[in-house]
Design a protein around this motif. Structure first.
Motif, mmCIF file in Angstrom:
data_model
loop_
_atom_site.group_PDB
_atom_site.id
_atom_site.type_symbol
_atom_site.label_atom_id
_atom_site.label_comp_id
_atom_site.label_asym_id
_atom_site.label_seq_id
_atom_site.Cartn_x
_atom_site.Cartn_y
_atom_site.Cartn_z
ATOM 1 N N PHE A 24 10.974 3.934 5.234
ATOM 2 C CA PHE A 24 9.623 3.433 5.004
ATOM 3 C C PHE A 24 8.595 4.523 5.270
ATOM 4 O O PHE A 24 8.654 5.215 6.285
ATOM 5 N N CYS A 25 7.648 4.610 4.361
ATOM 6 C CA CYS A 25 6.474 5.431 4.561
ATOM 7 C C CYS A 25 5.357 4.512 5.056
ATOM 8 O O CYS A 25 5.330 3.315 4.720
ATOM 9 N N ALA A 26 4.454 5.042 5.852
ATOM 10 C CA ALA A 26 3.306 4.268 6.326
ATOM 11 C C ALA A 26 2.102 5.187 6.458
ATOM 12 O O ALA A 26 2.251 6.417 6.516
ATOM 13 N N SER A 27 0.925 4.578 6.505
ATOM 14 C CA SER A 27 -0.280 5.365 6.748
ATOM 15 C C SER A 27 -1.209 4.595 7.674
ATOM 16 O O SER A 27 -1.093 3.376 7.813
ATOM 17 N N SER A 28 -2.089 5.331 8.327
ATOM 18 C CA SER A 28 -3.093 4.705 9.192
ATOM 19 C C SER A 28 -4.365 5.543 9.137
ATOM 20 O O SER A 28 -4.315 6.747 8.843
ATOM 21 N N PRO A 29 -5.529 4.935 9.426
ATOM 22 C CA PRO A 29 -6.787 5.693 9.358
ATOM 23 C C PRO A 29 -6.757 6.932 10.258
ATOM 24 O O PRO A 29 -7.201 8.004 9.867
ATOM 25 N N LYS A 30 -6.238 6.749 11.471
ATOM 26 C CA LYS A 30 -6.079 7.827 12.451
ATOM 27 C C LYS A 30 -4.789 7.540 13.205
ATOM 28 O O LYS A 30 -4.281 6.422 13.150
ATOM 29 N N PRO B 253 1.601 17.768 0.849
ATOM 30 C CA PRO B 253 0.764 18.656 0.038
ATOM 31 C C PRO B 253 -0.731 18.352 0.169
ATOM 32 O O PRO B 253 -1.562 19.256 -0.002
ATOM 33 N N ASP B 254 -1.068 17.109 0.466
ATOM 34 C CA ASP B 254 -2.456 16.725 0.729
ATOM 35 C C ASP B 254 -2.435 15.454 1.564
ATOM 36 O O ASP B 254 -1.361 14.896 1.821
ATOM 37 N N LYS B 255 -3.601 14.991 1.986
ATOM 38 C CA LYS B 255 -3.656 13.854 2.913
ATOM 39 C C LYS B 255 -3.086 12.579 2.314
ATOM 40 O O LYS B 255 -2.688 11.674 3.032
ATOM 41 N N ALA B 256 -3.068 12.480 1.001
ATOM 42 C CA ALA B 256 -2.634 11.240 0.356
ATOM 43 C C ALA B 256 -1.133 11.188 0.091
ATOM 44 O O ALA B 256 -0.617 10.159 -0.344
ATOM 45 N N HIS B 257 -0.437 12.279 0.335
ATOM 46 C CA HIS B 257 0.987 12.350 0.011
ATOM 47 C C HIS B 257 1.803 12.874 1.185
ATOM 48 O O HIS B 257 1.389 13.820 1.873
ATOM 49 N N LEU B 258 2.957 12.236 1.381
ATOM 50 C CA LEU B 258 3.927 12.732 2.363
ATOM 51 C C LEU B 258 5.312 12.501 1.789
ATOM 52 O O LEU B 258 5.737 11.359 1.633
ATOM 53 N N GLN C 31 -0.519 7.320 -0.640
ATOM 54 C CA GLN C 31 -1.421 6.246 -0.196
ATOM 55 C C GLN C 31 -2.813 6.491 -0.777
ATOM 56 O O GLN C 31 -3.267 7.630 -0.854
ATOM 57 N N ASN C 32 -3.438 5.389 -1.179
ATOM 58 C CA ASN C 32 -4.786 5.486 -1.775
ATOM 59 C C ASN C 32 -5.827 4.806 -0.888
ATOM 60 O O ASN C 32 -6.838 4.297 -1.374
ATOM 61 N N LEU C 33 -5.545 4.786 0.417
ATOM 62 C CA LEU C 33 -6.434 4.127 1.372
ATOM 63 C C LEU C 33 -7.412 5.090 2.025
ATOM 64 O O LEU C 33 -8.234 4.668 2.842
ATOM 65 N N GLY C 34 -7.260 6.365 1.725
ATOM 66 C CA GLY C 34 -8.141 7.356 2.344
ATOM 67 C C GLY C 34 -7.791 7.623 3.804
ATOM 68 O O GLY C 34 -8.622 8.127 4.558
ATOM 69 N N HIS C 35 -6.571 7.274 4.202
ATOM 70 C CA HIS C 35 -6.157 7.482 5.586
ATOM 71 C C HIS C 35 -5.851 8.943 5.883
ATOM 72 O O HIS C 35 -5.465 9.702 5.000
ATOM 73 N N ASP C 36 -6.019 9.287 7.174
ATOM 74 C CA ASP C 36 -5.738 10.666 7.595
ATOM 75 C C ASP C 36 -4.286 10.873 7.997
ATOM 76 O O ASP C 36 -3.786 11.986 7.998
ATOM 77 N N THR C 37 -3.610 9.778 8.388
ATOM 78 C CA THR C 37 -2.300 9.908 9.029
ATOM 79 C C THR C 37 -1.217 9.196 8.220
ATOM 80 O O THR C 37 -1.420 8.077 7.754
ATOM 81 N N MET C 38 -0.066 9.862 8.095
ATOM 82 C CA MET C 38 1.065 9.275 7.373
ATOM 83 C C MET C 38 2.344 9.441 8.183
ATOM 84 O O MET C 38 2.439 10.344 9.029
ATOM 85 N N TYR C 39 3.303 8.567 7.928
ATOM 86 C CA TYR C 39 4.517 8.489 8.749
ATOM 87 C C TYR C 39 5.739 8.259 7.870
ATOM 88 O O TYR C 39 5.648 7.671 6.790
ATOM 89 N N TYR D 277 2.287 12.953 10.114
ATOM 90 C CA TYR D 277 1.343 14.003 9.746
ATOM 91 C C TYR D 277 -0.070 13.453 9.892
ATOM 92 O O TYR D 277 -0.359 12.328 9.491
ATOM 93 N N ASN D 278 -0.952 14.285 10.442
ATOM 94 C CA ASN D 278 -2.355 13.940 10.516
ATOM 95 C C ASN D 278 -3.152 15.057 9.854
ATOM 96 O O ASN D 278 -3.060 16.218 10.268
ATOM 97 N N ASN D 279 -3.905 14.714 8.814
ATOM 98 C CA ASN D 279 -4.638 15.739 8.059
ATOM 99 C C ASN D 279 -3.721 16.897 7.640
ATOM 100 O O ASN D 279 -4.068 18.063 7.799
ATOM 101 N N LYS D 280 -2.571 16.541 7.143
ATOM 102 C CA LYS D 280 -1.573 17.483 6.607
ATOM 103 C C LYS D 280 -0.868 18.299 7.688
ATOM 104 O O LYS D 280 -0.088 19.189 7.368
ATOM 105 N N GLU D 281 -1.135 17.998 8.955
ATOM 106 C CA GLU D 281 -0.453 18.743 10.020
ATOM 107 C C GLU D 281 0.582 17.859 10.709
ATOM 108 O O GLU D 281 0.280 16.704 11.049
ATOM 109 N N LEU D 282 1.744 18.415 10.978
ATOM 110 C CA LEU D 282 2.806 17.668 11.641
ATOM 111 C C LEU D 282 2.415 17.403 13.085
ATOM 112 O O LEU D 282 2.119 18.329 13.841
ATOM 113 N N ILE D 283 2.402 16.121 13.487
ATOM 114 C CA ILE D 283 2.053 15.802 14.873
ATOM 115 C C ILE D 283 3.192 15.106 15.604
ATOM 116 O O ILE D 283 3.201 15.052 16.825
#
Lengths: 107, 112
Positions: free
Chosen positions: B90-96, B69-74, B25-33, B49-55
């Protein structure tokens, strides 16, 4: 427990007819609710969020805390509205999705 | 300038194989799913994942292992694929966490 219920798997209407896709939720806190739409073989797209109280593509949704509902409405359905619609509840670091309702609009 | 992208779009493989799906994701989001959508179109969250940590780690078999590996990839790696793994992922991302999510185009996995 938090839950989102969309009671209808399929809603079939004719073009120009009013549409109401039902969504009920169960959540102990203050809910944040969304509607997502998925056109055939495409990604899910955000359609509406309750906090913005906007109208997108003629669709509106009002949060009714008393009835714990967030039904999606459109006064006159168009053929291009045919899609899967998902109601989602935000909480506990995730979105909880309903099972989805397929809207089929016939000419 | 796609916001959330996934590769590959289609994946056909045999039972027992190991495969990976990538998400960026190139949105600068912290969270990915990662979500799994089954044949009945039911959408179920698998990981977040939030900031590369599994939540979030829902009841998913150990054969599924996410890596951020980084905030932009899951990425999602699946070992010993089974017929029941056939689905659209499906992959998704959100700001938080708890914010609205933006979805990728999906990867249709078919296990034969």
């Amino acid at each position: 427990a938090q839950r989102v219920t969309q009671p209808e798997k399929l809603l079939s209407v004719f073009k120009g007819a009013p549409v109401e896709l039902k969504c009920n939720y169960s959540y102990s806190g203050s809910p944040e609710l969304f509607w997502y739409v998925q056109y055939s073989r495409q990604r899910l797209q955000l359609l509406l969020r309750h906090i913005s109280r906007e109208s997108i593509k003629g669709f509106t949704a009002d949060l009714n805390k008393g009835e714990t509902s967030f039904h999606l409405k459109k006064p006159f359905a168009q053929e291009e509205d045919s899609a899967m619609y998902y109601c989602a509840l935000s909480g506990y670091n995730k979105l909880i999705f309903g099972a989805g309702t397929r809207l089929a609009v016939h000419p | 300038d796609t916001a959330v992208s996934q590769t590959p779009k289609y994946l056909v493989t045999q039972m027992g194989n190991d495969k990976s799906i990538k998400c960026e994701q190139n949105l600068g989001h912290d969270t990915m799913y990662w979500y799994k959508q089954d044949s009945k179109k039911f959408l179920k969250i698998m990981f977040s994942y939030n900031n590369k940590e599994l939540i979030i780690n829902e009841t998913v078999p150990n054969r599924f292992s996410p890596k951020s590996p980084d905030k932009a990839h899951l990425n999602l790696h699946i070992n010993s694929l089974e017929l029941g793994d056939s689905a659209v992922y499906f992959c998704a991302s959100s700001p938080k966490p708890n914010y609205e999510q933006y979805f990728g185009p999906g990867t249709r996995l078919t296990v034969t």
